[in-house]
Write a protein that holds these residues in place. Sequence first.
Motif, PDB file in Angstrom:
ATOM      1  N   ALA A 174      29.866  35.326  -6.470  1.00 27.05           N
ATOM      2  CA  ALA A 174      28.986  34.192  -6.760  1.00 27.05           C
ATOM      3  C   ALA A 174      28.506  33.633  -5.430  1.00 27.05           C
ATOM      4  O   ALA A 174      29.308  33.463  -4.501  1.00 27.05           O
ATOM      5  CB  ALA A 174      29.736  33.121  -7.544  1.00 27.05           C
ATOM      6  N   ARG A 175      27.210  33.347  -5.344  1.00 24.99           N
ATOM      7  CA  ARG A 175      26.636  32.828  -4.096  1.00 24.99           C
ATOM      8  C   ARG A 175      26.241  31.365  -4.278  1.00 24.99           C
ATOM      9  O   ARG A 175      25.510  31.022  -5.208  1.00 24.99           O
ATOM     10  CB  ARG A 175      25.417  33.652  -3.666  1.00 24.99           C
ATOM     11  CG  ARG A 175      25.771  35.026  -3.128  1.00 24.99           C
ATOM     12  CD  ARG A 175      24.560  35.726  -2.516  1.00 24.99           C
ATOM     13  NE  ARG A 175      23.539  35.992  -3.508  1.00 24.99           N
ATOM     14  CZ  ARG A 175      23.449  37.122  -4.219  1.00 24.99           C
ATOM     15  NH1 ARG A 175      24.331  38.088  -4.048  1.00 24.99           N
ATOM     16  NH2 ARG A 175      22.470  37.288  -5.086  1.00 24.99           N
ATOM     17  N   ILE A 176      26.712  30.532  -3.357  1.00 29.82           N
ATOM     18  CA  ILE A 176      26.500  29.095  -3.413  1.00 29.82           C
ATOM     19  C   ILE A 176      25.844  28.635  -2.128  1.00 29.82           C
ATOM     20  O   ILE A 176      26.238  29.063  -1.036  1.00 29.82           O
ATOM     21  CB  ILE A 176      27.845  28.336  -3.581  1.00 29.82           C
ATOM     22  CG1 ILE A 176      28.684  28.939  -4.717  1.00 29.82           C
ATOM     23  CG2 ILE A 176      27.596  26.847  -3.768  1.00 29.82           C
ATOM     24  CD1 ILE A 176      28.082  28.829  -6.079  1.00 29.82           C
ATOM     25  N   ALA A 177      24.859  27.744  -2.225  1.00 32.48           N
ATOM     26  CA  ALA A 177      24.252  27.108  -1.057  1.00 32.48           C
ATOM     27  C   ALA A 177      24.750  25.668  -0.983  1.00 32.48           C
ATOM     28  O   ALA A 177      24.486  24.867  -1.888  1.00 32.48           O
ATOM     29  CB  ALA A 177      22.727  27.150  -1.139  1.00 32.48           C
ATOM     30  N   LEU A 178      25.455  25.346   0.083  1.00 33.96           N
ATOM     31  CA  LEU A 178      26.030  24.024   0.278  1.00 33.96           C
ATOM     32  C   LEU A 178      25.050  23.098   0.974  1.00 33.96           C
ATOM     33  O   LEU A 178      24.114  23.546   1.635  1.00 33.96           O
ATOM     34  CB  LEU A 178      27.304  24.120   1.121  1.00 33.96           C
ATOM     35  CG  LEU A 178      28.403  25.060   0.629  1.00 33.96           C
ATOM     36  CD1 LEU A 178      29.542  25.104   1.646  1.00 33.96           C
ATOM     37  CD2 LEU A 178      28.905  24.628  -0.735  1.00 33.96           C
ATOM     38  N   SER A 179      25.317  21.805   0.859  1.00 39.19           N
ATOM     39  CA  SER A 179      24.526  20.820   1.594  1.00 39.19           C
ATOM     40  C   SER A 179      25.466  19.921   2.378  1.00 39.19           C
ATOM     41  O   SER A 179      26.689  19.952   2.206  1.00 39.19           O
ATOM     42  CB  SER A 179      23.670  19.979   0.636  1.00 39.19           C
ATOM     43  OG  SER A 179      24.498  19.206  -0.220  1.00 39.19           O
ATOM     44  N   GLY A 180      24.895  19.108   3.255  1.00 41.29           N
ATOM     45  CA  GLY A 180      25.672  18.135   4.004  1.00 41.29           C
ATOM     46  C   GLY A 180      25.528  16.765   3.383  1.00 41.29           C
ATOM     47  O   GLY A 180      24.832  16.571   2.390  1.00 41.29           O
ATOM     48  N   GLY A 181      26.211  15.784   3.972  1.00 36.49           N
ATOM     49  CA  GLY A 181      26.100  14.411   3.488  1.00 36.49           C
ATOM     50  C   GLY A 181      27.418  13.866   2.985  1.00 36.49           C
ATOM     51  O   GLY A 181      28.425  14.573   2.892  1.00 36.49           O
ATOM     52  N   SER A 182      27.418  12.589   2.629  1.00 32.89           N
ATOM     53  CA  SER A 182      28.661  11.915   2.241  1.00 32.89           C
ATOM     54  C   SER A 182      29.187  12.383   0.888  1.00 32.89           C
ATOM     55  O   SER A 182      30.403  12.547   0.715  1.00 32.89           O
ATOM     56  CB  SER A 182      28.445  10.393   2.218  1.00 32.89           C
ATOM     57  OG  SER A 182      27.421  10.045   1.302  1.00 32.89           O
ATOM     58  N   THR A 183      28.306  12.604  -0.080  1.00 29.34           N
ATOM     59  CA  THR A 183      28.774  13.068  -1.388  1.00 29.34           C
ATOM     60  C   THR A 183      29.313  14.494  -1.310  1.00 29.34           C
ATOM     61  O   THR A 183      30.391  14.770  -1.849  1.00 29.34           O
ATOM     62  CB  THR A 183      27.670  12.946  -2.442  1.00 29.34           C
ATOM     63  OG1 THR A 183      27.233  11.586  -2.501  1.00 29.34           O
ATOM     64  CG2 THR A 183      28.178  13.360  -3.816  1.00 29.34           C
ATOM     65  N   PRO A 184      28.629  15.436  -0.647  1.00 29.35           N
ATOM     66  CA  PRO A 184      29.243  16.756  -0.459  1.00 29.35           C
ATOM     67  C   PRO A 184      30.573  16.696   0.288  1.00 29.35           C
ATOM     68  O   PRO A 184      31.486  17.457  -0.039  1.00 29.35           O
ATOM     69  CB  PRO A 184      28.175  17.526   0.327  1.00 29.35           C
ATOM     70  CG  PRO A 184      26.902  16.915  -0.125  1.00 29.35           C
ATOM     71  CD  PRO A 184      27.209  15.453  -0.255  1.00 29.35           C
ATOM     72  N   LYS A 185      30.705  15.811   1.252  1.00 27.52           N
ATOM     73  CA  LYS A 185      31.992  15.694   1.947  1.00 27.52           C
ATOM     74  C   LYS A 185      33.092  15.343   0.956  1.00 27.52           C
ATOM     75  O   LYS A 185      34.183  15.931   0.979  1.00 27.52           O
ATOM     76  CB  LYS A 185      31.912  14.634   3.045  1.00 27.52           C
ATOM     77  CG  LYS A 185      33.212  14.471   3.813  1.00 27.52           C
ATOM     78  CD  LYS A 185      33.099  13.406   4.882  1.00 27.52           C
ATOM     79  CE  LYS A 185      34.412  13.247   5.632  1.00 27.52           C
ATOM     80  NZ  LYS A 185      34.345  12.173   6.657  1.00 27.52           N
ATOM     81  N   VAL A 214      33.575  34.656  -3.631  1.00 26.46           N
ATOM     82  CA  VAL A 214      32.575  33.606  -3.433  1.00 26.46           C
ATOM     83  C   VAL A 214      31.940  33.785  -2.061  1.00 26.46           C
ATOM     84  O   VAL A 214      32.637  34.024  -1.074  1.00 26.46           O
ATOM     85  CB  VAL A 214      33.213  32.207  -3.536  1.00 26.46           C
ATOM     86  CG1 VAL A 214      32.198  31.123  -3.171  1.00 26.46           C
ATOM     87  CG2 VAL A 214      33.766  31.975  -4.935  1.00 26.46           C
ATOM     88  N   GLU A 215      30.620  33.687  -2.003  1.00 25.01           N
ATOM     89  CA  GLU A 215      29.905  33.686  -0.727  1.00 25.01           C
ATOM     90  C   GLU A 215      29.223  32.331  -0.564  1.00 25.01           C
ATOM     91  O   GLU A 215      28.529  31.864  -1.473  1.00 25.01           O
ATOM     92  CB  GLU A 215      28.859  34.801  -0.669  1.00 25.01           C
ATOM     93  CG  GLU A 215      29.424  36.162  -0.331  1.00 25.01           C
ATOM     94  CD  GLU A 215      28.328  37.131   0.084  1.00 25.01           C
ATOM     95  OE1 GLU A 215      28.119  37.312   1.293  1.00 25.01           O
ATOM     96  OE2 GLU A 215      27.692  37.698  -0.817  1.00 25.01           O
ATOM     97  N   LEU A 216      29.412  31.727   0.605  1.00 28.57           N
ATOM     98  CA  LEU A 216      28.860  30.404   0.868  1.00 28.57           C
ATOM     99  C   LEU A 216      27.794  30.454   1.946  1.00 28.57           C
ATOM    100  O   LEU A 216      27.991  31.067   3.007  1.00 28.57           O
ATOM    101  CB  LEU A 216      29.982  29.446   1.306  1.00 28.57           C
ATOM    102  CG  LEU A 216      31.093  29.193   0.275  1.00 28.57           C
ATOM    103  CD1 LEU A 216      32.148  28.265   0.871  1.00 28.57           C
ATOM    104  CD2 LEU A 216      30.522  28.608  -1.012  1.00 28.57           C
TER     105      LEU A 216
END
Length: 249
Positions: free
Chosen positions: A42-53, A73-75
């Motif tokens: 499964a491939r996931i694209a992460l983001s930054g910011g306070s909620t992702p933290k 999992v691939e990030l």
Amino acid sequence: MTTDIRHAEVEILPDNDAVAEKMAEILIEAIHRKLTSGAPVARIALSGGSTPKRLFEILARPDMAGRIDWKRVELFYGDERHVPAGHADSNHTMALKTLLSHVPIPPGQVHPVPTAGTPAQDAALYQQALQKAYGSDVLQKGRPLFDVVMLGLGPDGHTASLFPDQPVLGEKNLWVSTAAPTHVPHERVTLTYPALASSDLVVFLITGKGKVPMLKRLREGDPSIPAAHVTSDGRILILADRAAAGETP
């Protein structure tokens, strides 16, 4: 069928923690669904910011981390500040500290944005990494690049590093490009609209009362803000807390 922001699903939750908890469950379910379909990863694209933290902290808990087959999992990252490895402003640095160093994901399946060259050179290298993972140089309908893409919403309407008035907004072919906004620190490497669109699920994570006016414009599909032009070959979901939605406690 392509989904645009005007057809996004919207869920309003009590607070930032509730948004992060909901996103954790969505990720776990999406990964499980993809892997039980017979897909190798499964491939996931992460983001930054306070909620992702906060999300990463939740996923790092043993009770949550144990529900994910990290070896499959691939990030990737939706965008990155063009700063040296280990820099405090790096999205990858934050993810490494809060999540990646706490779960058994093989290092080769985490794909930080390279930042050793020029932004343009590193954008090209990241596109090559995505194409290798995807197995093709051309994005194909019905075969999404990402199972889940996480996005935020800036006070100027940007998402990923798709900032207003940047040439990258007009990019139709490249999967990865650059941005050089003058009102925030650092040049950026970012996924483009075509790469974001090649997704089974796009989730906007939007929290805090400062997001009230921009969230309203996003939900209305205001064409003057970059985030409103995000599409998905699958679904778009907006997860917002009551503060961002302008709801009183």
